[in-house]
Design a protein around this motif. Structure first.
Motif, short mmCIF file in Angstrom:
data_model
loop_
_atom_site.label_atom_id
_atom_site.label_comp_id
_atom_site.label_asym_id
_atom_site.label_seq_id
_atom_site.Cartn_x
_atom_site.Cartn_y
_atom_site.Cartn_z
N ASN A 26 105.38 43.65 36.15
CA ASN A 26 103.83 43.78 36.79
C ASN A 26 103.63 43.38 38.17
O ASN A 26 103.05 44.09 38.82
CB ASN A 26 103.26 42.92 35.86
N ALA A 31 106.08 43.67 40.77
CA ALA A 31 106.87 44.69 41.39
C ALA A 31 105.37 45.93 41.55
O ALA A 31 105.26 46.44 42.79
CB ALA A 31 107.84 45.16 40.97
N LEU A 32 104.87 46.25 40.47
CA LEU A 32 104.11 47.29 40.50
C LEU A 32 102.60 47.09 41.18
O LEU A 32 102.37 47.89 41.85
CB LEU A 32 103.69 47.77 38.78
N ILE A 51 93.24 46.73 41.47
CA ILE A 51 94.24 46.87 40.30
C ILE A 51 95.61 46.18 40.45
O ILE A 51 96.05 45.45 39.78
CB ILE A 51 94.53 48.32 39.81
N MET A 92 97.11 42.69 38.98
CA MET A 92 98.35 42.68 38.40
C MET A 92 99.29 41.64 39.11
O MET A 92 100.01 40.92 38.27
CB MET A 92 99.40 43.91 38.29
N LEU A 119 111.04 50.69 44.38
CA LEU A 119 110.34 50.26 43.14
C LEU A 119 111.34 50.48 41.83
O LEU A 119 111.67 49.62 41.00
CB LEU A 119 109.10 50.94 42.80
N TYR A 159 114.42 48.37 41.91
CA TYR A 159 114.31 47.07 41.68
C TYR A 159 114.45 46.73 40.14
O TYR A 159 114.94 45.50 39.95
CB TYR A 159 112.50 46.82 42.05
N PHE A 160 114.47 47.75 39.51
CA PHE A 160 114.70 47.72 37.91
C PHE A 160 115.97 47.72 37.44
O PHE A 160 116.22 47.66 36.24
CB PHE A 160 113.75 48.62 37.34
N TRP A 181 100.92 49.61 26.95
CA TRP A 181 99.98 50.18 28.05
C TRP A 181 100.92 51.15 29.04
O TRP A 181 100.57 52.30 29.45
CB TRP A 181 99.06 49.23 28.66
N MET A 236 108.06 52.90 34.36
CA MET A 236 107.38 51.99 35.37
C MET A 236 106.79 52.94 36.52
O MET A 236 105.89 52.80 37.17
CB MET A 236 107.97 50.79 35.66
N VAL A 264 103.65 54.75 35.46
CA VAL A 264 102.78 53.93 35.49
C VAL A 264 101.79 53.86 37.05
O VAL A 264 100.78 54.17 36.84
CB VAL A 264 102.93 52.43 35.24
N VAL A 265 102.67 53.78 38.05
CA VAL A 265 102.12 54.18 39.45
C VAL A 265 101.64 55.23 39.52
O VAL A 265 100.39 55.39 40.07
CB VAL A 265 103.17 53.55 40.34
N VAL A 288 98.16 55.79 37.55
CA VAL A 288 97.07 54.96 38.27
C VAL A 288 96.49 55.84 39.42
O VAL A 288 95.27 56.05 39.59
CB VAL A 288 97.52 53.58 38.95
#
Lengths: 77, 501
Positions: A16, A18-19, A56, A60, B20, B23-24, B44, B177, B180-181, B184
């Motif tokens: 979360n 990082a996002l 947002i 987060m 990003l 990073y995972f 979510w 992930m 997700v970005v 949004v």
């Protein structure tokens, strides 16, 4: 709480965070893009979109930070 | 071509996605992490990822284009064509897949029917996904070429480099992930576009009045239900039987790249909730995608190609900053489709082909490596075959059509497999093989059987029906499975109310 559960919570919080950083930075860029718009409606649209993204992303980051603080301090204990 | 701040935003988005995604990498240490995100992801994120995977950039542009040509009836694909199927998946099918600790849909079919059914289903998905990759790479390259002015080969390699790196290292966690970005950003940009478009056409009622008086071809633009003899590809019979009963269920329940996401959930409640949350988000998609296409009828009434409607609206309506953000979201939509295909194909190959046929009982690190190498090989294949797609503009449509023929029989055996204890391995196998053959036959002779030009909805319905009947008939005359063999694989009412952690 087991160690596996704690690690899972920490992992979610790190994701979360990082996002949140990514979305927050884009919010800043969109807000700055207001300077390149021509009409009032365009300015307001960029402002609202930018603030929403920052809200947002910031939300987060804040939530992740709180969770990490709580659970990483448990690790120290 | 984009300029200034918008150009900067697209570049920043691509670089940001790469960082990003990379990073995972820190969350991947086993094959379960790579293919199922360690079964630790929240509902979510999965729900958002399902929606984004379902509505890629090509669909975004295509649906707007169809709304421009045919009106709001195309919204059926996201409303009746998705929401009921997602709820059915959430409460009936996903719990079985999740509880069984499965990685793939063919794995369920293998346990319920036999190894042949598993292999045929898996090989078909792998073939479809591998063919699709080249097309998606080409589409991404064309988008970058048009927006940024980069040469086509640089565009293909950049896309492959970014998507390949984060999928190779981050696995499905990175895939979900980054979605997700995108979700949004797509929602915020999309609602801004709808708001400003409504402002530009003078409000909803004004737009309806203008479109209704534009000529007879626009008369049914606001009819969500189209008659059987409509010129659009969406007659109500096709929507009800082909889409609502078969294709939407087959897609949401039988599509590896969709279901695999739900299997990454941290527990069964999250797995179910991800589909329910995704279905709620899905209700908004027609507003974001279809309305700009409709409004383009008023703002840009003379477009030669309806697929230009959305890009034209973005360029002419959105302010600087959001233009870049929306195009970045488009590009991310393509990246999302590519990364989903890469990860799902790697999962199918490793779990359904490599593990049972090539090397059983290897250690987990070995399968993780196989998954990563498969991702790399697919990436290289996708890049190498991308230019072929440019020579055959209809290839994307052909691949999608091929997939729609496979989905009817697949859904028939999934449905009977869960709900009817009596169905047997030979019933499932014959239904799958004959159902696919029948769908191909109907496609070859479609002019003899159907009056509309593109009868894919009808073909999926009839191939589903035939596969269903064959499964029932063959099952009744072959040896049934024992209760022990069916444990945890067929429907029990407890599945709806009880969650397992």
């Amino acid at each position: 709480m087991t160690e596996i559960e704690r690690l899972s919570i920490v992992k979610s919080a790190q994701i979360n965070q990082a996002l949140g950083v990514f979305i927050f930075i884009f919010g800043i860029i969109i807000t700055i893009a207001m300077a390149f718009t021509e009409t009032f409606v365009q300015q307001i649209t960029d402002l609202v979109a930018g603030l929403l993204l920052m809200g947002i992303g910031g939300g987060m980051m804040w939530r992740a930070k709180t969770i990490l603080k709580k659970h990483q301090s448990k690790e120290v204990n | 071509m984009l300029a200034g701040i918008d150009y900067f935003i697209v570049i920043a988005y691509i670089v940001g996605m790469l960082l990003l995604g990379l990073y995972f990498k820190k969350f991947v240490s086993s094959s379960e992490d790579y293919f199922l995100g360690g079964r630790s992801l929240p509902f979510w994120a999965i729900g958002m990822s399902i929606v984004v995977s379902d509505i890629g950039a090509l669909d975004f542009v295509g649906v707007s284009g169809q709304a421009y040509r045919y009106g709001i009836s195309v919204g059926n694909f996201d409303w009746v064509g998705s929401v009921p199927a997602m709820l059915l998946a959430a409460f009936i099918f996903i719990p079985y897949f999740w509880r069984g600790g499965m990685y793939t849909i063919p794995e369920y079919l293998g346990r319920r029917y036999n190894k042949s059914v598993r292999t045929i289903a898996s090989a078909t998905w792998i073939l479809f996904f591998a063919l699709d990759l080249g097309v998606l790479f080409w589409a991404s390259a064309v988008l970058l070429n048009v927006l940024m002015g980069w040469p086509i080969w640089i565009s293909i390699i950049s896309t492959a480099g970014v998507v390949g790196l984060y999928t190779y290292f981050g696995g499905i966690t990175a895939v979900i992930m980054t979605d997700v970005v995108q979700m949004v950003i797509m929602f915020i940009g999309g609602f801004a576009l709808v708001f400003l478009s409504l402002d530009a056409v003078g409000g909803w009622e004004n737009m309806v009045d203008k479109i209704s008086t534009m000529g007879p071809e626009y008369r049914s633009h606001f009819d969500i239900i189209q008659p059987v003899d409509t010129k659009s590809p969406f007659p109500w019979t096709g929507i009800l039987f082909g889409l609502t009963f078969v294709m939407s269920n087959a897609y949401m329940i039988g599509n590896q790249s969709i279901v695999q996401r739900c299997l990454t959930a941290k527990n069964e409640w999250h797995a179910k909730a991800s589909m329910v949350f995704g279905s709620a988000l899905k209700m908004f998609i027609p507003i974001l995608v279809l309305f700009p296409g409709l409004m383009a009828v008023v703002v840009h009434p003379d477009l030669a190609d309806g697929d230009q409607a959305l890009p034209m609206m973005i360029k002419s309506i959105l302010p600087p900053g959001l233009v870049g953000l929306m195009f970045a979201a488009f590009f991310a939509g393509l990246m999302s489709s590519v990364d989903s295909l890469l990860n799902s194909t790697a999962t199918l190959f490793t779990k359904d082909i490599y593990e049972p046929f090539i090397k059983q009982d290897a250690d987990d690190k070995h399968y993780l490596k196989v998954g990563q190498i498969t991702t790399l090989v697919l990436l290289i294949m996708g890049v190498a075959t991308a230019p072929i797609s440019s020579d055959f503009p209809g290839i994307y449509v052909a691949i999608q059509t091929f997939m729609s023929y496979f989905q009817g029989p697949l859904f028939a055996i999934l449905l009977l497999g869960i709900f009817w204890k009596r169905t047997t391995q030979w019933g499932g196998l014959s239904a799958l093989v004959i159902g696919i053959g029948f769908a191909i036959l109907l496609n070859v002779f479609k002019a003899n059987f159907f009056t509309i030009e593109d009868p894919f909805l009808y073909i999926s319905w009839w191939s589903f029906l035939l596969a269903f009947i064959i499964n029932v008939t063959v099952s009744l005359v072959t040896k049934k499975h024992t209760d022990e063999e069916l444990k945890g694989l067929v429907f029990s009412s407890k599945i709806i109310t009880k969650n397992k952690s």
